[in-house]
Scaffold this active site. Structure first.
Site, short mmCIF file in Angstrom:
data_model
loop_
_atom_site.label_atom_id
_atom_site.label_comp_id
_atom_site.label_asym_id
_atom_site.label_seq_id
_atom_site.Cartn_x
_atom_site.Cartn_y
_atom_site.Cartn_z
N LYS A 1 52.02 7.76 3.89
CA LYS A 1 52.45 9.11 4.16
C LYS A 1 52.97 9.27 5.58
CE LYS A 1 47.52 9.97 4.52
NZ LYS A 1 46.39 10.29 3.70
N LYS B 1 53.21 -1.18 3.22
CA LYS B 1 52.60 -0.33 2.19
C LYS B 1 53.21 1.06 2.17
CE LYS B 1 48.75 2.01 4.36
NZ LYS B 1 47.40 2.51 4.33
N LYS C 1 47.97 0.82 14.31
CA LYS C 1 48.11 2.21 14.73
C LYS C 1 48.30 2.33 16.22
CE LYS C 1 45.85 4.63 10.94
NZ LYS C 1 44.77 5.53 10.52
P1 AMP Z 1 44.33 7.20 3.55
O1 AMP Z 1 45.44 8.03 3.03
O2 AMP Z 1 44.79 6.15 4.51
O3 AMP Z 1 43.16 7.99 4.01
O4 AMP Z 1 43.85 6.38 2.26
C1 AMP Z 1 43.12 6.95 1.20
C2 AMP Z 1 42.91 5.92 0.12
O5 AMP Z 1 44.16 5.58 -0.49
C3 AMP Z 1 42.31 4.62 0.63
O6 AMP Z 1 41.40 4.13 -0.32
C4 AMP Z 1 43.50 3.71 0.74
O7 AMP Z 1 43.13 2.35 0.61
C5 AMP Z 1 44.35 4.16 -0.45
N1 AMP Z 1 45.77 3.89 -0.22
C6 AMP Z 1 46.55 4.43 0.74
N2 AMP Z 1 47.82 3.97 0.65
C7 AMP Z 1 47.84 3.11 -0.41
C8 AMP Z 1 48.86 2.31 -1.02
N3 AMP Z 1 50.11 2.30 -0.57
N4 AMP Z 1 48.51 1.57 -2.10
C9 AMP Z 1 47.25 1.58 -2.58
N5 AMP Z 1 46.25 2.31 -2.04
C10 AMP Z 1 46.53 3.07 -0.97
#
Ligand code: AMP
Ligand code: TRP
Length: 334
Positions: free
Chosen positions: A199, A196, A114
């Site tokens: 968003k 990965k 980041k």
């Molecule tokens: P975040 O959107 O970064 O706050 O992530 C929220 C949850 O979604 C966390 O548990 C992440 O590990 C999971 N997550 C986010 N992106 C992915 C992805 N591409 N594949 C699997 N899990 C994800």
């Protein structure tokens, strides 16, 4: 009666949720809600480690809440709340910041990534982000943290810091375990199967949003990067297709070898067409419920107010212990 084990997890309201969030995290949370005492948080304090437009942050916080509910979390069974409503998170985070080493935070890959991406705005909050996450987890005496693969390193920090505090003072925190699904823990970008699905991706064809309409979903899957083998195989030589099979399997509930067999003699065109329908139909009920909920702000308010009250009780019990052990004088002896 044996006490239920505790689960804690969270999502940042820093963008629209993707299929990756749903398959890697949310969908699993729903499966756990009957068996465990669950706390599912919308981590708005974490979100401001990158610049946020206030009105977008407000909207997205409600959207994440609505998506939690739309994905099937039952507010009667689980505690859903907004992180900034429970001040114990910031308070514990300060105490833990004073026990975290610069060196260990410097090693966090998410921080490195980041800060590279936002070279013009590397704030101290981005650096101590993982410590706030440790506070989130430890406040609830959490046993298990269901997350995607990308959060594993932060979970290790939580374990280290819990042990550090327990050793320095006396047993205070439970040592949490990560809970990472075997399949789908890392859904990859449709445009670059080496990174990965996120968003914050600049290329919107890389991700599918939970609120994408059917035609958008079909278009994005059609454009998904594949290879020239033209064989539907779950193999590390074909990362694009491997990712698409993973998505198919997680959403349809079918085993990977069943899917491989079905498309043995078929090309990518047919596979992608069917996958599109699996995704469209899999997400349809979530999207419809989400749209309904977003029209009912009073109901959402009821849920997060109730959630904050429940969460607060548990969180302050832990925080009070920590303050006492640290040597802070209690404000009163009630
Ligand atoms: P975040 O959107 O970064 O706050 O992530 C929220 C949850 O979604 C966390 O548990 C992440 O590990 C999971 N997550 C986010 N992106 C992915 C992805 N591409 N594949 C699997 N899990 C994800
Ligand atoms: N850092 C997590 C992410 O980006 C979100 C998060 C914050 C979290 N606090 C948490 C996840 C506590 C699990 C437990 O995905």
């Amino acid at each position: 009666m044996e006490e239920k084990k505790v689960i804690f997890s969270g999502t940042q309201p820093s963008g629209d949720l993707t299929l990756g969030n749903y398959l890697g995290a949310l969908k699993n949370w729903v499966l756990l809600q009957d068996e465990y005492e669950c706390y599912y948080c919308i981590v708005d304090l974490h979100a401001i480690t990158l610049p946020q437009e206030p009105k977008d942050l407000r909207r997205r916080t409600l959207e994440v809440l609505a998506l939690y509910l739309a994905a099937g979390l039952d507010p009667e069974k689980v505690t859903i709340f907004i992180q900034s409503h429970v001040s114990a998170h910031s308070q514990l985070s300060w105490v833990l910041n004073c026990m975290a080493y610069m060196g260990e935070l410097n090693r966090m890959t998410q921080f490195k990534e980041k800060s590279k991406k936002n070279a013009g705005n590397v704030n101290a909050g981005l650096f101590t982000y993982p410590v706030l996450m440790v506070a989130d987890i430890l406040l609830y005496q959490t046993d298990l943290v269901p997350v995607g693969q990308d959060q594993k390193q932060h979970l290790e920090l939580s374990r280290d810091m819990a042990e550090r505090f327990n050793n320095r003072y006396s047993p205070t925190f439970k040592i949490p375990e990560p809970f990472i699904p075997k399949v789908g823990a890392k859904i990859m970008s449709l445009q670059d199967p080496l990174s990965k699905m996120s968003k914050s991706d600049k290329n919107e064809n890389g991700y599918i949003l939970l609120k994408d309409d059917p035609d958008t979903i079909r278009r994005k899957i059609k454009r998904a990067v594949t290879d020239s083998f033209n064989k539907v195989r779950f193999s590390d030589e074909q990362l694009g297709i491997k990712n698409l099979i993973t998505i198919y399997s997680k959403l349809s509930g079918e085993e990977i070898d069943v899917i491989e067999k079905r498309y043995e003699n078929k090309g990518y065109g047919e596979f992608k067409k069917d996958l599109s329908e699996v995704v469209v139909e899999g997400l349809r009920p979530v999207r419809e419920k989400f749209e309904d909920l977003m029209r009912n702000k009073d109901y959402l308010e009821k849920i997060y107010s109730m959630g904050a009250k429940k969460a607060e009780k548990k969180a302050f019990k832990t925080l009070n212990k920590v303050y006492k052990k640290t040597g802070f004088i209690p404000r009163s002896y009630r």
